[in-house]
Structure formats: structure tokens, C-alpha cells
Design an enzyme around this catalytic site. Sequence first.
Site, PDB file in Angstrom:
ATOM      1  N   CYS A  84       0.809  -1.226   0.000  1.00 48.03           N
ATOM      2  CA  CYS A  84       0.000   0.000   0.000  1.00 48.03           C
ATOM      3  C   CYS A  84       0.842   1.276   0.000  1.00 48.03           C
ATOM      4  O   CYS A  84       0.331   2.350  -0.314  1.00 48.03           O
ATOM      5  CB  CYS A  84      -0.945   0.011   1.189  1.00 48.03           C
ATOM      6  SG  CYS A  84      -2.090  -1.369   1.163  1.00 48.03           S
TER       7      CYS A  84
ATOM      8  N   HIS B 244      -3.473   7.335   2.264  1.00 46.19           N
ATOM      9  CA  HIS B 244      -3.817   6.000   1.776  1.00 46.19           C
ATOM     10  C   HIS B 244      -5.245   5.694   2.209  1.00 46.19           C
ATOM     11  O   HIS B 244      -5.629   5.946   3.348  1.00 46.19           O
ATOM     12  CB  HIS B 244      -2.833   4.986   2.371  1.00 46.19           C
ATOM     13  CG  HIS B 244      -3.214   3.563   2.086  1.00 46.19           C
ATOM     14  ND1 HIS B 244      -3.603   3.130   0.847  1.00 46.19           N
ATOM     15  CD2 HIS B 244      -3.256   2.476   2.900  1.00 46.19           C
ATOM     16  CE1 HIS B 244      -3.875   1.840   0.901  1.00 46.19           C
ATOM     17  NE2 HIS B 244      -3.679   1.420   2.136  1.00 46.19           N
TER      18      HIS B 244
ATOM     19  N   ASN C  22      -9.857  -0.317  -0.323  1.00 41.19           N
ATOM     20  CA  ASN C  22      -8.391  -0.235  -0.287  1.00 41.19           C
ATOM     21  C   ASN C  22      -7.828  -0.798  -1.599  1.00 41.19           C
ATOM     22  O   ASN C  22      -7.849  -2.003  -1.822  1.00 41.19           O
ATOM     23  CB  ASN C  22      -7.884  -1.041   0.918  1.00 41.19           C
ATOM     24  CG  ASN C  22      -6.380  -0.960   1.077  1.00 41.19           C
ATOM     25  OD1 ASN C  22      -5.664  -0.522   0.175  1.00 41.19           O
ATOM     26  ND2 ASN C  22      -5.890  -1.401   2.214  1.00 41.19           N
TER      27      ASN C  22
END
Length: 310
Positions: free
Chosen positions: A113, A237, A267
Amino acid sequence: MTYSRIAGTGGYLPEKVLTNKDLEAMVDTTDDWIRERTGIRKRHVVSDGETTCDLAEKAARLAMEAAGKTPADIDLIVLATTTPDKNFPSTACLLQQRLDIHGSAAFDVQAVCTGFVYALGIADKFVRTGSARCALVVGAESISRIIDWTDRGTSVLFGDGAGAVVLEASDEPGILSSHLHADGAYEELLHAPLDDYLQMKGNEVFRMAVNTLGRIVDETLEANNMQKSDVDWLVPHQANIRIIQATARKLNMSMDHVVVTVAEHGNTSAASVPLALDAAVRDGRIKRGDTLLMEAFGGGFTWGSLLARY
Ligand code: ACO
């Protein structure tokens, strides 16, 4: 002194959508639970045959168009992904081929990520040192391929997508600083073994993410002699709305100055920061001259931040 500045952004989400209602039919979960615990309403997933490079190409073309650049201008491609099309060539090389670019350096970055923050930090250093003048930086994932769609602990959280920026040499900043970190000691909390699905101890990851992101915000501001109030936009994020809110609180920042897209796509790992950036640039919230703080936390663990003047 040469700086690198963001000349244009692009983003792309695959057409196929899975809503929370769709997931209710797949695992023991509810729309209410997912929205309350994560803020996610839906996620986009690749269709059969659609790959990370397909998504990356769409986002990259939009970023080049926004920057007014043609493939001939690009002299570096850095692509962040955890879900490459092949073991090799790198997805960056596959993208280079699609864009008919020849001879530029092209490579993938694997920091889950945090991948896009790593990729942008690396590209910034190439541009600042004169090794490149116009870099294409992409975060792209088809993370749905490594999700166990019978596991309610992970399947509700993730989605696919791609975001991209064109970074060009400039006399004015630009990227002000980048801060990249990792600690491999936490492998077991979040990992995807070869030929197996993504596995995560969500609770522990959550706690680590909140603490670590708070620290990196302080590190970034200190390095630039800036105050929390100097930041116009937090571009975090997009993993979980509660992690984002906790980071905003640490910055004393009202949520009006935080770019939140997690509801729309969940996500998307390395694609999440550039997708959020592109959304806020295109809808006019982020304007030239604004100070942006981008940050991410992910598998590795890896974490990082970038302070930039847009
Ligand atoms: N639907 C309904 N119930 C669920 C679901 C679900 N999808 N998933 C878990 N539950 C249950 C659990 O079984 C548990 O039940 P129990 O109390 O009977 O045991 C209960 O809900 C609470 O579970 P917790 O794990 O304590 O819930 P929490 O509030 O921590 O939320 C979540 C879970 C959303 C996963 C959260 O921990 C989180 O977001 N963690 C961070 C995840 C993350 O950001 N990962 C990405 C990092 S970046 C990367 O590199 C991929």
C-alpha cells in the site's frame, strides 16, 4: 536547483463493481458493518482477462493528457504494484510497450500500500539529480486476484484500480521531501504467500497504522520546518475511514481538508493515494500552490510520506 513537480494526474477504476450488498450474498457480513467499521460502500474489481497493466495504461494516458505530454516526452517509468501481470517482464516494461515508449528506464516497485509513495519518492530523486526530466509514476493493482472471497475479514476491504502522475523537472518546487521506511519484522501481520491469498491480522495492523502514520506526519513537518496548519490537503492512503480520521486528528485537520475516496473503491493498495489525488485535482479542490501531505502504510510493514506543493 532542480525540483520535480506534478504536471498532471490520472485515475482509472475497472467497470465491474461489487457493492456491500453483493458481498452480503458471498460472506457473513452486512452493509452496515462494512460502512461503520471501514467507510467502504463499494469496490471495483477486474473482469476475466483484465490485468493490472490494462488499468495502469488507462490511468497513465489520462495523466499524460492532463500534463500535455506525449509518450516521446517520458524518460522514466516507475510503477508500484503488488499484483504484477507476470513474474517478468515488470509491469512497468509492459506499460512502456503499450505506450510505445522505447529506451527509458522502466521498473516496478513493491511496497504494497505504500508503493506509490515509494515510487514517487524514487522518481523525485531521479528528476532532482538530472537522471530524468519527465517521469511517469503509476500505482496499479488487481488485488482482487489475491483475495480469498470467502474470508469476510479481508474480502470486504479491498478493490482494484490505478492512478498515475507525470512528474517533470522544474525550477520551482514541487515535491518538498519524501520519507520512506520499512520494518520487515511484522511480516506475519499482513502478507500474501506465493500461491496463496492475502492474510491479515486486521486489529493489530489497524493499531500499528494509526501510531505510525501519526509519527510520520510529525517527521515530515519537522523536516520542512512547517506547522500542521501549513498543510492545505491531507491525501492519505485509503484503507479505512477510521485510520484516516485518526491521522487527521493528529494533524488537527478538519475532514474538509482531507481527501477521502475510500467509500467509492475500498483499499486499492498502491493505487489508492494517486486515485485520491486525481479525484481532488479533477474536481478542483486541490489547486496549484496548495501544500499536500501524502502518506501511506502497508504490508512489509512499509510506510512513507511526501510533502509537495501542487
Ligand atoms: N462482517 C461482519 N463482521 C465481521 C467482519 C465482516 N466483514 N469482519 C470481522 N467481523 C467480526 C469479527 O469476527 C469480530 O467478531 P467477534 O467480536 O465475534 O470476534 C468483530 O467483527 C470485530 O472484529 P475486529 O477485527 O475487532 O473489528 P475491527 O473494528 O478491528 O475492524 C477491520 C476490522 C475493518 C479489518 C480493521 O481492523 C481494519 O481496518 N484494520 C486495518 C486493515 C488495513 O488497513 N489493512 C490494510 C493495510 S495496508 C496493506 O498493505 C494491504
